[in-house]
Design an enzyme around this catalytic site. Structure first.
Site, PDB file in Angstrom:
ATOM      1  N   TYR A 191       8.012  54.506 -23.347  1.00  0.00           N
ATOM      2  CA  TYR A 191       9.097  54.564 -23.986  1.00  0.00           C
ATOM      3  C   TYR A 191       9.975  53.579 -24.224  1.00  0.00           C
ATOM      4  CZ  TYR A 191      13.545  56.822 -25.524  1.00  0.00           C
ATOM      5  OH  TYR A 191      14.726  57.120 -26.133  1.00  0.00           O
TER       6      TYR A 191
ATOM      7  N   ARG B 255      30.325  66.744 -10.259  1.00  0.00           N
ATOM      8  CA  ARG B 255      29.394  65.496 -10.287  1.00  0.00           C
ATOM      9  C   ARG B 255      28.245  65.605  -9.087  1.00  0.00           C
ATOM     10  NH1 ARG B 255      30.343  61.174  -7.506  1.00  0.00           N
ATOM     11  NH2 ARG B 255      32.702  61.259  -8.039  1.00  0.00           N
TER      12      ARG B 255
ATOM     13  N   LYS C 240      14.597  66.507 -25.749  1.00  0.00           N
ATOM     14  CA  LYS C 240      13.625  66.733 -26.707  1.00  0.00           C
ATOM     15  C   LYS C 240      12.768  68.319 -26.570  1.00  0.00           C
ATOM     16  CE  LYS C 240      14.062  62.403 -27.058  1.00  0.00           C
ATOM     17  NZ  LYS C 240      13.351  61.271 -26.435  1.00  0.00           N
TER      18      LYS C 240
ATOM     19  N   ASP D 163       6.525  60.445 -16.771  1.00  0.00           N
ATOM     20  CA  ASP D 163       7.258  61.200 -17.911  1.00  0.00           C
ATOM     21  C   ASP D 163       6.351  62.057 -18.612  1.00  0.00           C
ATOM     22  OD1 ASP D 163       8.685  61.294 -20.315  1.00  0.00           O
ATOM     23  OD2 ASP D 163       9.402  59.302 -20.364  1.00  0.00           O
TER      24      ASP D 163
HETATM   25  C1  LIG Z   1      13.639  60.199 -25.600  1.00  0.00           C
HETATM   26  C2  LIG Z   1      12.574  59.833 -24.702  1.00  0.00           C
HETATM   27  C3  LIG Z   1      13.052  59.479 -23.272  1.00  0.00           C
HETATM   28  C4  LIG Z   1      14.712  59.080 -23.057  1.00  0.00           C
HETATM   29  O1  LIG Z   1      15.534  60.362 -23.150  1.00  0.00           O
HETATM   30  P1  LIG Z   1      16.865  60.343 -23.627  1.00  0.00           P
HETATM   31  O2  LIG Z   1      17.286  61.621 -23.441  1.00  0.00           O
HETATM   32  O3  LIG Z   1      17.024  59.709 -25.003  1.00  0.00           O
HETATM   33  O4  LIG Z   1      17.643  59.332 -22.751  1.00  0.00           O
HETATM   34  C5  LIG Z   1      12.219  58.860 -22.284  1.00  0.00           C
HETATM   35  N1  LIG Z   1      10.746  59.198 -22.642  1.00  0.00           N
HETATM   36  C6  LIG Z   1      10.306  59.578 -23.503  1.00  0.00           C
HETATM   37  C7  LIG Z   1       8.946  59.904 -23.602  1.00  0.00           C
HETATM   38  C8  LIG Z   1      11.147  60.013 -24.741  1.00  0.00           C
HETATM   39  O5  LIG Z   1      10.590  60.496 -25.808  1.00  0.00           O
END
Ligand SMILES: *Cc1c(COP(=O)(O)O)cnc(C)c1O
Length: 368
Positions: free
Chosen positions: A86, A33, A183, A158
């Site tokens: 998001y 962890r 992603k 992000d």
């Molecule tokens: C999918 C996504 C998230 C969240 O990510 P998870 O892995 O599903 O928790 C955050 N920001 C963007 C732009 C995303 O496409």
């Protein structure tokens, strides 16, 4: 050539003097962890890709986003964010933070002066995404960084939609870059992971809270993301090219009212895209000319592309904000950010582009 998967909770010591440096994170491992060698290998890789000093990996993108935000907030702090977020992040900033007593202001995404007038002396975090989901708007990263720094706040971005192949926000003044590694970094739609990248000091602060909140990534998915990253440049370059070709095809199609992709000359922020991106990304969105039912019909009629949530994998996926990715927003909130019910988001894969174009052409012909 291939790192081992240290699928181990704990690490055995033969010399007790090695325990203190392992506990402090200086050298060695104690408990997964805190740190795990496979996860650290991934963190070093993504830090290098983003031109950062260090990174912290998490069990999901949302764990990375929430832990990173909470790591820097103290009582009385204020957060400013763009409106096009998001869905999960929108909820976190719009519902969870205020319910914990943090004031947040959401500003019009493309309005720099709104951002500049929203920051105050107690603003600790300015939070942006670029390109945004699913509206594909851009934020000028350098300018947003200057605005954040003018009040001593951190700029968090992000950068999931851009990937480190197309954009490196740390080189433009951002303090921390966040990715849903679910992603493009992993790229194969077979795991959930997240990562935060920045300076050594800031990542140390984030890792202390990660240890206490517990949202760390496990070794096996870390190993899979490492494998995915080996082909990221190839995948993303193909996705950039496929998305550009599909966007320009769709923008001439009689059943399409509007196409959003930063690589199109018609994108209102194409100049910003050229300034801060090396490639324009694999995500586009378009509005079907017709009704909500027509748009739904298009998404159901595709045969190569699949109707599914998520993005960034090798297969083309389509989704709609009103019934899948942005159900947290009310119809009024969706209208405010240009997400009509006829909007379809496309995460373009690496399929043959002629096949993809005919798939969309046929699906669009299914509506009257
Ligand atoms: C999918 C996504 C998230 C969240 O990510 P998870 O892995 O599903 O928790 C955050 N920001 C963007 C732009 C995303 O496409």
């Amino acid at each position: 050539m291939v790192p081992p998967i240290y699928e181990s909770t704990t690490f055995k010591f033969t010399d007790a003097t090695a325990i203190p440096p392992a506990m402090s994170g200086e050298k060695g491992y104690v408990y997964s962890r805190r740190e795990n060698p496979t996860v650290v290998r991934l963190e070093e890789k993504v830090a290098a890709l983003e031109r950062g000093e260090a990174a912290a990996a998490f069990g999901s993108g949302m764990a990375a986003i929430s832990t990173t935000i909470f790591a820097f907030l103290r009582k009385g702090d204020h957060v400013v964010a763009i409106r096009d977020l998001y869905g999960g992040t929108y909820n976190l900033l719009h519902e969870q933070l205020p319910s914990l007593g943090f004031e947040t202001s959401l500003v019009e995404t493309t309005d720099e002066s709104a951002l500049a007038s929203a920051v105050r002396k107690n603003t600790r975090i300015v939070y942006i995404e670029s390109p945004t989901n699913p509206t594909i708007k851009l934020v000028d990263i350098q300018r947003a960084a200057n605005i954040a720094h003018s009040v001593g706040a951190l700029l968090l971005i992000d950068s999931t939609f851009a990937t480190p192949i197309n954009q490196n926000p740390l080189t433009m003044g951002a303090d921390l870059v966040l990715h849903s590694a679910t992603k493009f970094l992993n790229g194969h739609d077979d795991l959930v992971a997240g990562i935060s990248v920045g300076s050594k000091d800031k990542i140390r602060t984030i890792k202390i809270l990660r240890r206490d909140l517990g949202g760390v990534l496990d070794a096996f998915p870390a190993w899979l993301v490492l494998r995915g990253i080996k082909t990221m440049a190839l995948r993303v370059r193909t996705q950039n090219a496929n998305a550009q070709a599909l966007a320009s095809f769709l923008s001439k199609h009689p059943k399409v009212a509007r196409v959003n992709h930063p690589g199109l000359d018609s994108h209102p922020q194409h100049t910003i895209a050229k300034k801060q991106m090396r490639g324009f990304g694999g995500i586009l969105s378009f509005e079907v000319k017709g009704t909500k039912a027509d748009a739904i019909k298009v998404t159901e009629s595709l045969r190569i592309a699949s109707l599914a949530a998520s993005l960034g994998g090798v297969e083309t996926l389509v989704s709609q904000p009103h019934n899948m990715t942005h159900t947290q927003l009310s119809p009024e909130e969706r209208a405010q950010t240009n997400m009509p019910d006829t909007l379809v988001r496309v995460s373009v894969g690496i399929e043959d582009i002629e096949d993809l174009i005919s798939d969309f052409d046929e699906a669009l012909s299914s509506v009257a």
